[in-house]
Structure formats: C-alpha cells, structure tokens
Design an enzyme around this catalytic site. Structure first.
Site, PDB file in Angstrom:
ATOM      1  CE  LYS A   8      47.256   2.420 -26.327  1.00  0.00           C
ATOM      2  NZ  LYS A   8      45.891   1.642 -25.669  1.00  0.00           N
ATOM      3  CG  PHE A  56      36.254   2.986 -23.454  1.00  0.00           C
ATOM      4  CD1 PHE A  56      35.201   2.719 -22.427  1.00  0.00           C
ATOM      5  CD2 PHE A  56      37.654   2.792 -22.908  1.00  0.00           C
ATOM      6  CE1 PHE A  56      35.657   2.315 -21.358  1.00  0.00           C
ATOM      7  CE2 PHE A  56      38.031   1.969 -21.888  1.00  0.00           C
ATOM      8  CZ  PHE A  56      37.021   1.150 -20.586  1.00  0.00           C
ATOM      9  CD  GLN A  57      39.099   4.734 -19.419  1.00  0.00           C
ATOM     10  OE1 GLN A  57      40.183   3.650 -20.200  1.00  0.00           O
ATOM     11  NE2 GLN A  57      38.721   3.363 -17.810  1.00  0.00           N
ATOM     12  CD  GLU A 102      43.947   7.223 -11.053  1.00  0.00           C
ATOM     13  OE1 GLU A 102      43.435   6.173 -11.794  1.00  0.00           O
ATOM     14  OE2 GLU A 102      42.559   6.648 -10.388  1.00  0.00           O
ATOM     15  CG  MET A 135      36.922  23.095  11.184  1.00  0.00           C
ATOM     16  SD  MET A 135      37.794  24.235  12.562  1.00  0.00           S
ATOM     17  CE  MET A 135      39.139  23.327  12.812  1.00  0.00           C
TER      18      MET A 135
END
Length: 574
Positions: free
Chosen positions: A171, A121-122, A59, A484
C-alpha cells in the site's frame, strides 16, 4: 522502446500503475476493490475515459473474466484485487490460466511494507502462494519500481508460451511518490521465450512427412496462441494430412474443413482416437499430450514416428517421446516445414476414417442430435444453438457433461471461438469467462453453456451482467445432477450416486431478479422457438432447458485406458 508518457512530475505509485497500464494498451480491467488496493481504485477514478473497469461480484469471477477476454481478444487480460482474501479468491483463476496458457496480469494490493510478515489485517503471502502457479510473481514495495515491474509483467505474460503473472503491490508503494518514465520490455536476460529454430529438425520433420503413408496431425491451442491458423491450413492442405484437435484447439480450423476429423481424447471422436494408433507419422502441433488425450502412455501411438512442434522446451519428451523436435513459434516453424514438404495425396488413408465416423453416427450421434422421442438431450440443444448462430458464435462452456457436448457438437467457422477450462477443469469458469469474452470480442455473439452445478458456483456474476447490460446468451442445461460425476458413478462405482443429485432453485426467477430475461423449456417442440427468441433478444438472456436426468456422454475412453478401448454405450465397445 520509450513511451511518450514520461514526466519529471512527482506522481503517486497508483498513478504510475494506471499510466503504465495505459502505456501497455490496456482498455479493460476486471476487478473488485478493497482496503489495500483502494489507492489504485482512487487513481482509476480519474481515468475512466481511458480504462474501463468492470466490477465483478467475486474475485474468482474477475480472473475468469480476464481469461475470457484474453482468449477472445488476443490481448493480455488484467484483473485487479485487494490483499488477503481478495488475492486468495483469485488463486483458482490464476491456476486455470497457467494450465491453459492464458496471458494474464493479476494485480493485488498488499499491506504496508513495514507490516509485512506481522500477520497484519488482510495480509497473505501472495508471492509464496502464487509462485508455483505463475510465470512470474513479484512484490512491489517502492513506487519507483511500479513501471519497471508492469513492463516486465506484460512482456512475460504475453511472450513465448503465455501465462499468468502476479504483481503484489504494498500500500505504501501505491501512495508514495515517484518520477514516472515507462519503457516497454523487449528483452530479458536469461529468459528465452522463443527458442532458436533448429534447421536440421525442420528438415528431419519434412523428410518424415514426405515418406509418410498414413500421416496424422494433432492440433492444439498453440496454433491459436501463435496466431498461426493460416500457416496450419497451408501445411495441412499441401501435405494432405488429416487432423484431430484438442478441446482448446477446436476452432483453429473450420469444423467443416475436409481434413478435419474431429476431437481427440476421452470423449473425442472414434476415428481420431483409433487412427492415432494406426498412423505411421504423428505430428503434434502446439499441444502437450495431456492424459485426457493420450490415455495409457504405454499403448499410445507406439507404431508411429512422432514429430512435436512446440514453443516450450519443457513439453518435449515430457509425456510422449518425440523422434523429431521442432522447437519454436509455430507461426515461424510451420512455414519452414511447409516449404520442404512435397505436395501429396493420401486419399485412401483419409477415406479410411469415414467408416469409423459412420459407426459413431449410427451408435451415438444420430440419437444424441436427432432423437425421435424421450427427454431433451444436451447434444441436440448444442447443435440447434450452433445452427441458429450459423456456426459463427463464440462458444463458452463451464465444466461437466455440457462441456463435452459443447466441444463435440458446436461447430466453428472462425478462430478463437472455443473458450473453456481445459487443463484445470474449473467449475464456475463459464459465466464470468463469457462476460470477458464479450468485452474481448464485442461484435460477436457469445453463447455460454452451463450446467446447474457449475452455474451456481459463480451465479453472482449475473449482477455484473445486470450492472453493465452485457449481451451474452446463457444456455443452462439442467439435469438436476452433477452430471459428469454421476456418469462416473454409474460406470465405475456401481451406480452409487453419492452427493450428486441437486435440488435446484427457480433459475428463471433468479435471472428475473437481476433484470435478465429468461425462459424455461421442458418440451422438445418448444426448443426451436425458445432458441430463436434468445438469439433475437437485445441483451442478456437465460434459456434453461430441462434435459434428460441420466444422460451420458459417449463415446468414452476410461481414464488411463488404451485410447482404442472405447465405450459406445448400451454395452457396446470398440
């Protein structure tokens, strides 16, 4: 302004979302499916001829790709992710977009509204997490609110000073039914994206410029975001004003323009930094006086009258006090000042920059671009690639030494040709951003410079390239170090190289596993042929160049130091 896509038919919230995106002209989305966003992906299945979805491998890659797309295309980038870890994986890219004023709409799935706050959940508090790093974050719990929210999201993301917006869609809002009607947003009460122009400030700016003997302009990304490149050129040429550019403003004007004095800041050109503290009028155009540009604010341009052009009120007087504040869209304000500015010639002032450039060439540039022997240098690779593309390519970089070499030595002839992570400095940005840039500007050559550290942070996006046969050229400048950080350890931490050496894999073999042609170069005499092979190859190509292990990026202004206290290397300072 009503869209034609209006129906009395009851459709799902997911279908309403897809129709809303189509109404906003969205043709490309970068994303990754999951349980809480699955209804949207199901609706997307029937619209593949209208919206192309690019399946990334993480993602974070989706959001960086959307950033690259937005910055190359002048459009709003769109990313689509699921709830919980899908949304939290997008946080780095969203923050990056906020720092660099990149217009994005990031859509995340969310658990069913009845489960919100239950640690389902999630489930994650996406709105709470993203409010500090967005222009607007909104949770949708009803299907009938989807079109309304999408319309506002695109308006907010793209208007005024652009930035990211997050829509978190429960949802049940995706699966529920609603009537669909779409109306584009053209106004929001209490939201002023473009401040009203103050004509007294326009006149004051012109008066200061007309009186100036040593004017100097600082060009930032605001010029590009406002599509004001032509207006900038007209202003600078009429008033004969030399200018330097921030990293994100580099391609607003051609690199070879006679008034272009190079890059500002920590690793910028000597002349731009020195002359900032010698000019009598400093004209900041669409830039925010970042600390990497100003160094110590107590010693920054104290001799100059400051004119600040910006669209965002919050930037005025935030870091550097402005004597004249020209608020508004630079595409509108610059021409108004140009009308009042008298044609001028500042020949002696402009010629005073040249000895400083000559000194930089002698001490730094000659050896970096045209070394006689020794290990291959990052700068010479960047320069050779730029020349081989006739300075017409889009240059994307990851973050690190190669980024500074890319910004210093790549040259530009077209706008929107420099895509890098400026404000946040996000390692891993380069590869997915290059993917997005190619979709945003499919007719242009896209070259991405990566280091061996940052490349491995999003290396899985080689899978996205493989699946979609994306023609980007990847130049890996490999020094087996986090270069760097190692440079700072050498200069400021007594050469104590703590956790910066990398034992790396065979990158060419990895590319081959993804069906991407690659070549590794270790000798200077192979370089020209390898670059030609890369650019002539149809499809993605990985060119790994083994560069000097302990190369340094000079010049350098130490963090927080006076911008005229410049380290040239080998014990030399200005």
């Amino acid at each position: 302004m009503k869209e034609n896509d209006t129906t009395n038919e009851m459709i799902t919230g997911s279908e309403a979302l897809i129709r809303s995106l189509i109404a906003e002209g969205v043709s490309t989305i970068f994303g990754y499916p999951g349980g809480a966003i699955m209804p949207v992906f199901d609706a997307l299945y029937d619209c593949k001829d209208r919206i192309r979805h690019i399946l990334v491998r993480h993602e974070q890659g989706a959001v960086h790709a959307a950033e690259g797309y937005a910055r190359a295309s002048k459009k709003v980038g769109v990313a689509l992710v699921t709830s919980g870890p899908g949304a939290t994986n997008a946080i780095t890219g969203i923050t990056d977009a906020l720092m660099d004023s990149t217009p994005l709409v990031v859509i995340s799935g969310q658990v069913t509204s009845s489960l919100l706050g239950s640690d389902a959940f999630q489930e994650a508090d996406v709105i709470g997490i993203t409010q500090p790093i967005t222009k607007w974050a909104y949770q949708i719990r009803r299907p009938e609110d989807i079109a309304w929210a999408v319309s506002r999201a695109f308006y907010i993301a793209s208007s005024g000073r652009p930035g990211p917006v997050v829509l978190d869609i429960a949802k049940d809002a995706q699966t529920g039914k609603c009537n669909f009607s779409y109306e584009k947003t053209i106004f929001l009460r209490s939201y002023e994206p473009v401040p009203e122009i103050d004509h007294e400030q326009i006149e004051a700016a012109a008066d200061l410029i007309n009186q100036a003997k040593k004017p100097f302009a600082l060009v930032g990304q605001g010029v590009t975001l406002g599509n004001a490149e032509n207006e900038l050129r007209a202003f600078l040429e009429k008033a004969d004003i030399p200018f330097g550019s921030t990293i994100l403003g580099l391609s607003a004007m051609p690199s070879d323009h006679p008034l272009n004095c190079g890059m500002l800041g920590m690793h910028g050109n000597i002349a731009t930094n020195i002359k900032t503290n010698e000019c009598d009028v400093l004209i900041a155009i669409g830039m925010r006086f970042d600390d990497r540009v100003t160094g110590d604010l107590n010693t920054y341009a104290k001799q100059a009258k400051v004119i600040h052009f910006d669209i965002d009120r919050a930037e005025i007087n935030k870091n550097v006090k402005a004597d004249v504040k020209v608020l508004g869209d630079v595409k509108q304000t610059l021409p108004k000042v140009t009308e009042l500015v008298k044609p001028a010639k500042h020949t002696e002032w402009i010629e005073s920059f040249k000895p400083l450039y000559d000194k930089e060439f002698e001490y730094i540039i000659r050896n970096e671009l045209y070394p006689d022997s020794g290990e291959i240098k990052m700068g010479e690779v960047v320069n050779k690639v730029a020349e081989a593309t006739h300075n017409e390519a889009i240059c994307v970089t990851d973050v690190g030494q190669h980024q500074m070499m890319g910004t210093r030595y790549f040259k530009f002839t077209q706008p929107r040709s420099m895509i890098t992570s400026g404000g946040l400095g996000t390692m891993g940005f380069g590869l997915p951003a290059a993917i997005g840039a190619k979709y945003g500007a499919p007719d242009r050559t896209v070259v991405v410079f990566v280091g061996d550290g940052g490349f491995q942070m999003t290396i899985q996006e080689l899978g996205t390239i493989m699946e979609n046969n994306i023609d980007i050229k990847i130049v890996l400048l490999n020094n087996n170090f986090l270069g760097m950080v190692r440079q700072w350890q050498e200069l400021f931490f007594d050469e104590r190289y703590s956790e910066t050496h990398l034992k790396n894999p065979d990158f060419v073999k990895i590319a081959d596993a993804y069906g991407i042609k690659g070549r590794k170069v270790t000798q200077r005499d192979e370089l020209d042929d390898a670059i030609a092979e890369m650019l002539s190859h149809q499809g993605a190509y990985l060119l790994e160049v083994v560069v000097e292990t302990k190369g340094m990026v000079y010049p350098m202004v130490p963090a927080g130091g006076n911008i005229t206290n410049i380290i040239l290397g080998n014990g030399y300072k200005i």
